[in-house]
Write an enzyme that holds these catalytic residues in place. Sequence first.
Site: not given
Length: 477
Positions: A180, A259
């Site tokens: 990513r 998270d």
Amino acid sequence: MSSPSPAYSPSTAHLDLGDGFFDPVEAAHFPAHTLRYRNQRWAERIGLGGLTDDQWIAHFGRFQPLPENIPQPVALRYHGHQFRSYNPEIGDGRGFLFAQARDGEGRLLDLATKGSGQTPYSRFGDGRLTLKGGVREVLATAMLEAFGVYTSKSFSLIETGEALQRQDEPSPTRSSVLVRLSHSHVRFGTFQRLLAENDQARIAQLVGHCVRHYHPQAARGGDVALEAPALLEAVAKAAGAMVAEWMLAGFVHGVLNTDNMVVTGESFDYGPWRFLPHYEPGFTAAYFDQTGLYAYGRQPGAVAWNFERFAECLTLVAPVADLETALKTYGPAFNERLRRMATGRLGVMAKDEAADEELLAAFFQFLHHSKAPFERTIFDWHGGAGRRDFAIAGPSAAHYQGEAFDRFFAALAAHEPIGVTPEAEVYFSGPAPATLTIDEVEKLWAPIAEADDWSLFTAKLAHIDQARLAFGLHPAR
């Protein structure tokens, strides 16, 4: 990497935080490396577009360090609320941060992984990613970017030659490693871990890091008691804008745990996700979300709840009253971006707050009453009331009648169309919009699974890129 491009600007900024924030780890050794996707457009933007495929696999499949960059991958430490239950046993369990770079605007960007092997936080997991999971993330990020959502980018997908056992898809199934490109991996849960440990000094340090690298407008001369509320306000505005963008993309994230929220207000971490077939506030993406906590219509409230947990962490370093004031900026930021996204997605010029509010309300009321396909409605009416002949000649024509439609059409007619680009002319005169329902994902996955045929996947990405160029939308941050 033999000769870095002049556009390549490496950084090791995250390492400045020190080892109390991460753990050095080793990447898994995979039996095979087959490149399935490389994001050439974003590679060019950070100076890595000139890599050969072999060099690409070396860096993004075997994780050889990029020049002058992070020398060894690091698994990041964090806690988080998962479906509102606090969990101190999490952290980077199948990924790590392995490089950072600055783009042409000077923004710090991270290259991080999903499926790169076990870490100290893997618990009982294998640290791997299924190929189908990687394909789904590539598709989700491409579509969200096309629709103007501030999202992480799927940078690379490499099939890795292992057979994985999973409960939620037919097994054994193929494996992959995803890279990513994200603006930050400092999560709300990064702060939550420090709050749980009552680590005031590291929270102050992390505030300074976030101000310096992600929200410089919050700088107050290094005074953490002043910078923390300013940072909170900046994050409030970014998070509010992000969820507004989801709502106008018809997107359901699926797992809005703390998270999975980062301080830049960037959408990321795509496990279960869905795009709405039609407007349905109770539509959920995760089969295990049995109470609908993260349903489409509850996303603004879910993000607000997460944001309040982030604010709690800052009470160790800043006055509560100042933090409470900053909290109040979330709602207005969400509403403002919602209006802007409505006019942007419908291809009309923003007018004034009252007219834009009416368009937004009429749009959602029409979708609610008609059950018209979400993305087809945007496609048919992009450009405003002047699209009527096109819309009523299309497959959704039967939906375009009744009081709710009349209100929507009147609101559109009160707005001027934006200028039409050549890219928009091609896309919006085509037979159908780019869509990505679960049925479509399964349809394009089937030939990959059965015959290693990637043609439908490639065609879908090409259509999505047409949509990106046609809409021409850019996030506000």
